[in-house]
Design a protein around this motif. Structure first.
Motif, PDB file in Angstrom:
ATOM      1  N   ARG A   1      -9.171   0.618  11.633  1.00  0.00           N
ATOM      2  CA  ARG A   1      -8.485  -0.410  10.844  1.00  0.00           C
ATOM      3  C   ARG A   1      -9.338  -0.836   9.642  1.00  0.00           C
ATOM      4  NH1 ARG A   1      -4.235  -3.625  12.941  1.00  0.00           N
ATOM      5  NH2 ARG A   1      -3.604  -3.089  15.073  1.00  0.00           N
ATOM      6  N   GLY A   2      -8.707  -0.888   8.505  1.00  0.00           N
ATOM      7  CA  GLY A   2      -9.386  -1.317   7.290  1.00  0.00           C
ATOM      8  C   GLY A   2      -8.397  -1.355   6.149  1.00  0.00           C
TER       9      GLY A   2
ATOM     10  N   ILE B   1     -10.231  14.323   7.884  1.00  0.00           N
ATOM     11  CA  ILE B   1     -10.111  14.144   6.437  1.00  0.00           C
ATOM     12  C   ILE B   1     -10.208  12.659   6.111  1.00  0.00           C
ATOM     13  CG2 ILE B   1      -8.563  16.143   6.360  1.00  0.00           C
ATOM     14  CD1 ILE B   1      -6.337  14.178   5.535  1.00  0.00           C
ATOM     15  N   ALA B   2     -10.521  12.361   4.875  1.00  0.00           N
ATOM     16  CA  ALA B   2     -10.615  10.966   4.428  1.00  0.00           C
ATOM     17  C   ALA B   2      -9.207  10.447   4.168  1.00  0.00           C
ATOM     18  CB  ALA B   2     -11.473  10.873   3.172  1.00  0.00           C
ATOM     19  N   ALA B   3      -8.509  10.068   5.243  1.00  0.00           N
ATOM     20  CA  ALA B   3      -7.102   9.713   5.135  1.00  0.00           C
ATOM     21  C   ALA B   3      -6.914   8.313   4.567  1.00  0.00           C
ATOM     22  CB  ALA B   3      -6.433   9.822   6.502  1.00  0.00           C
ATOM     23  N   ARG B   4      -5.850   8.155   3.797  1.00  0.00           N
ATOM     24  CA  ARG B   4      -5.399   6.837   3.373  1.00  0.00           C
ATOM     25  C   ARG B   4      -4.165   6.421   4.177  1.00  0.00           C
ATOM     26  NH1 ARG B   4      -4.715   6.172  -2.900  1.00  0.00           N
ATOM     27  NH2 ARG B   4      -3.654   8.201  -2.814  1.00  0.00           N
ATOM     28  N   VAL B   5      -3.389   7.421   4.594  1.00  0.00           N
ATOM     29  CA  VAL B   5      -2.244   7.192   5.482  1.00  0.00           C
ATOM     30  C   VAL B   5      -2.394   8.151   6.656  1.00  0.00           C
ATOM     31  CG1 VAL B   5       0.267   7.235   5.759  1.00  0.00           C
ATOM     32  CG2 VAL B   5      -0.739   6.511   3.581  1.00  0.00           C
TER      33      VAL B   5
ATOM     34  N   GLY C   1      -4.507  -1.459   6.248  1.00  0.00           N
ATOM     35  CA  GLY C   1      -5.125  -2.249   7.294  1.00  0.00           C
ATOM     36  C   GLY C   1      -4.228  -2.538   8.476  1.00  0.00           C
ATOM     37  N   GLU C   2      -2.939  -2.200   8.377  1.00  0.00           N
ATOM     38  CA  GLU C   2      -2.052  -2.483   9.501  1.00  0.00           C
ATOM     39  C   GLU C   2      -1.697  -1.207  10.265  1.00  0.00           C
ATOM     40  OE1 GLU C   2       1.998  -3.794   8.994  1.00  0.00           O
ATOM     41  OE2 GLU C   2       2.247  -2.717   7.096  1.00  0.00           O
ATOM     42  N   VAL C   3      -1.318  -1.403  11.519  1.00  0.00           N
ATOM     43  CA  VAL C   3      -0.680  -0.351  12.304  1.00  0.00           C
ATOM     44  C   VAL C   3       0.804  -0.664  12.276  1.00  0.00           C
ATOM     45  CG1 VAL C   3      -0.455   0.750  14.546  1.00  0.00           C
ATOM     46  CG2 VAL C   3      -2.695  -0.040  13.784  1.00  0.00           C
TER      47      VAL C   3
ATOM     48  N   PHE D   1       0.839  -1.200   0.000  1.00  0.00           N
ATOM     49  CA  PHE D   1       0.000   0.000   0.000  1.00  0.00           C
ATOM     50  C   PHE D   1       0.872   1.249   0.000  1.00  0.00           C
ATOM     51  CE2 PHE D   1      -2.761   3.170   2.071  1.00  0.00           C
ATOM     52  CZ  PHE D   1      -3.867   3.084   1.238  1.00  0.00           C
ATOM     53  N   LEU D   2       1.921   1.244   0.846  1.00  0.00           N
ATOM     54  CA  LEU D   2       2.912   2.324   0.851  1.00  0.00           C
ATOM     55  C   LEU D   2       4.276   1.691   0.657  1.00  0.00           C
ATOM     56  CD1 LEU D   2       3.806   5.313   1.395  1.00  0.00           C
ATOM     57  CD2 LEU D   2       4.041   4.636   3.802  1.00  0.00           C
TER      58      LEU D   2
END
Length: 490
Positions: free
Chosen positions: A187-188, A157-161, A29-31, A3-4
């Motif tokens: 988480r997702g 905000i609608a964050a992705r990261v 989905g991970e921390v 994802f990143l």
């Protein structure tokens, strides 16, 4: 596909390399925890991801697409949101205005729609159970309250990261648990949470994987379940960190400092060579008492058995009382001035002749004390804002030592400091105690208070509720007393 994905990321400054070919791969989905000693490059990496800094070399891919953020706004629009270690909230504005700054809802005429602004803020705060008043002025909030504003802004905000840089440093236990619940609910597969913290217990509680940085380079990435805390510490600092054994309490000496307290015990006493620890939840009144002892609030006390009234910090300094604030950014440092000026600011009278600072004497004194503290800085002339949090804290300690304290009041002395720098600060406090300095230690980290203190005083609602001496103190009883649940506590 990660994802990143970060490949070969480097960032250099004049005379220093902050990041050196860092690779990182993280999944939605991970921390994903990022840890390392102060100066390891964690904050620089986060600032590059947030668009505050531009990398010198390397590539960043988000969901497989190369990205390069020239501004924080560009990063935010791409879905990268950050909660900084040091609050950046504007104190004159309200909670709602800070959360939606630059993104305020507007009317058809282009004016800020204040009704919608406060309605949307209330919905956001209610959704995440954040105990804030949308109309409250941020400058009137506690440090913990201001941190909650930062967290609310990042969640708006609608964050992705979502980058969390030391998010629990000033939060109470209840606020920390609420934050962990928020993270669990977030988480997702479409959200990556990058979590930076020096509190290793929470890293092992919340993180799926851990990436370790040291000296600007990646050391390893490992699943949290496959790592022990002692192993992580060794990876971070490059050597073992030993357990602390408190000094034997000074016996027979009369109190150096005495002050009246509300509650039980009714009086504060601390002797030369003694470390008196203050424990309690956020808002218990520990910092207020510490500030009073430093002359920031008027207080009557006794020094060497004689009554003294402190009306200002200058009064306190004149009597050998030195205070280290919990908020180094707003109260402890002159951000735009040099490392040397910050270190010597409170000791200028002793470095001057006929009111003129002797520059050579100032430089020798500042350099000697900072060398003793193992400061890492490219130059004493560099702005103090360039230093890592741990090295900024060393500058503040250096300033205190140049004042030659008889009584040192430390409020959260290791906040935002890595385990290696903590080790050095603990050694320093114990050495000062050996030299006869009386130390008042205020800390939210119970392990820290118990490891260093000869006696522990627990506070709740502005009053002392219990005193523990010697080896009788333990985490459970101290916490129960702080919550008012321990039999025998006031």
């Amino acid at each position: 596909m990660a994802f990143l994905e970060i490949r070969g990321l480097s960032k250099t400054f004049p005379g220093a390399t902050a990041l050196d070919g860092v690779d990182l791969s993280a999944e939605g989905g991970e921390v994903h925890a990022l840890v390392g000693a102060n100066g390891a490059g964690k904050s620089t990496l986060m600032l590059v991801l947030a668009g505050v800094l531009s990398p010198t070399a390397g590539e960043i891919r988000l969901a497989g697409v190369p990205v390069a953020f020239s501004t924080p706004r560009a990063a935010m629009e791409a879905g990268v949101s950050i909660v900084y270690q040091e609050t950046s909230a504007l104190p004159e504005m309200t909670v709602a205005e800070n959360i939606f700054l630059g993104r305020e809802p507007t009317t058809r005429l282009g004016l800020v729609d204040r009704r919608r602004l406060y309605e949307e803020t209330r919905r956001l705060l209610d959704r995440y159970h954040l105990p804030l008043d949308p109309a409250a002025q941020v400058g009137r909030l506690t440090v913990a309250g201001q941190q909650l504003v930062e967290i609310a802004r990042a969640l708006s905000i609608a964050a992705r990261v979502l980058i969390l840089d030391e998010p629990t440093a000033v939060l109470s236990l209840a606020e920390q648990r609420n934050l962990f619940d928020i993270i669990a609910g977030l988480r997702g597969p479409r959200l990556l949470i990058l979590y930076v913290s020096h509190r290793l217990e929470e890293i092992f509680t919340i993180a799926d994987r851990i990436t370790v940085l040291r000296d600007g380079r990646k050391v390893t990435t490992v699943a949290t379940a496959d790592l022990r805390q002692a192993d992580l510490v060794r990876l971070m600092v490059g050597h073992e960190v030993r357990e602390r054994v408190p000094l034997p309490a000074p016996a027979g000496a009369p109190p150096l400092l005495e002050a009246r307290l509300t509650g039980n015990p009714p009086r504060l006493e601390v002797r030369g060579g003694e470390i008196l620890g203050f424990a309690g939840l956020v808002g218990a009144g520990r910092s207020r008492l510490g500030r009073s002892l430093a002359g920031l609030d008027p207080i009557d006390l006794r020094l060497d058995g004689r009554p003294v009234r402190l009306r200002s910090p200058a009064d306190a300094l004149a009597h050998g009382i030195v205070y280290l604030t919990e908020d180094r950014k707003r109260e402890g440092l002159f951000d735009n001035l040099s490392v040397l000026v910050n270190a010597t600011a409170a000791a200028l009278p002793s470095l001057s002749r006929f009111g003129v600072v002797r520059l050579a004497v100032e430089r020798r004194a500042g350099a000697a004390i900072l060398e003793r503290l193992r400061l890492v800085a490219r130059s004493l002339a560099a702005p103090v804002r360039e230093l890592s949090g741990g090295n900024q804290q060393k500058v503040i300690f250096g300033r205190a030592l140049l004042c030659r304290p008889r009584i040192l009041v430390c409020d959260e002395p290791t906040r935002g400091v890595d385990v290696g720098a903590k080790d050095e600060i603990y050694d320093l406090l114990l050495e000062l105690a050996r030299q006869g300095v009386a130390i008042v230690l205020i800390s939210s980290e119970l392990k820290e208070v118990l490891a260093l203190s000869h006696r522990v005083l627990v506070m709740r609602d502005g009053a002392a509720v219990r005193e523990f001496t010697g080896g009788e103190a333990n985490e459970q009883d101290v916490l129960l007393a702080a919550m008012g649940s321990l039999p025998g506590a006031a």
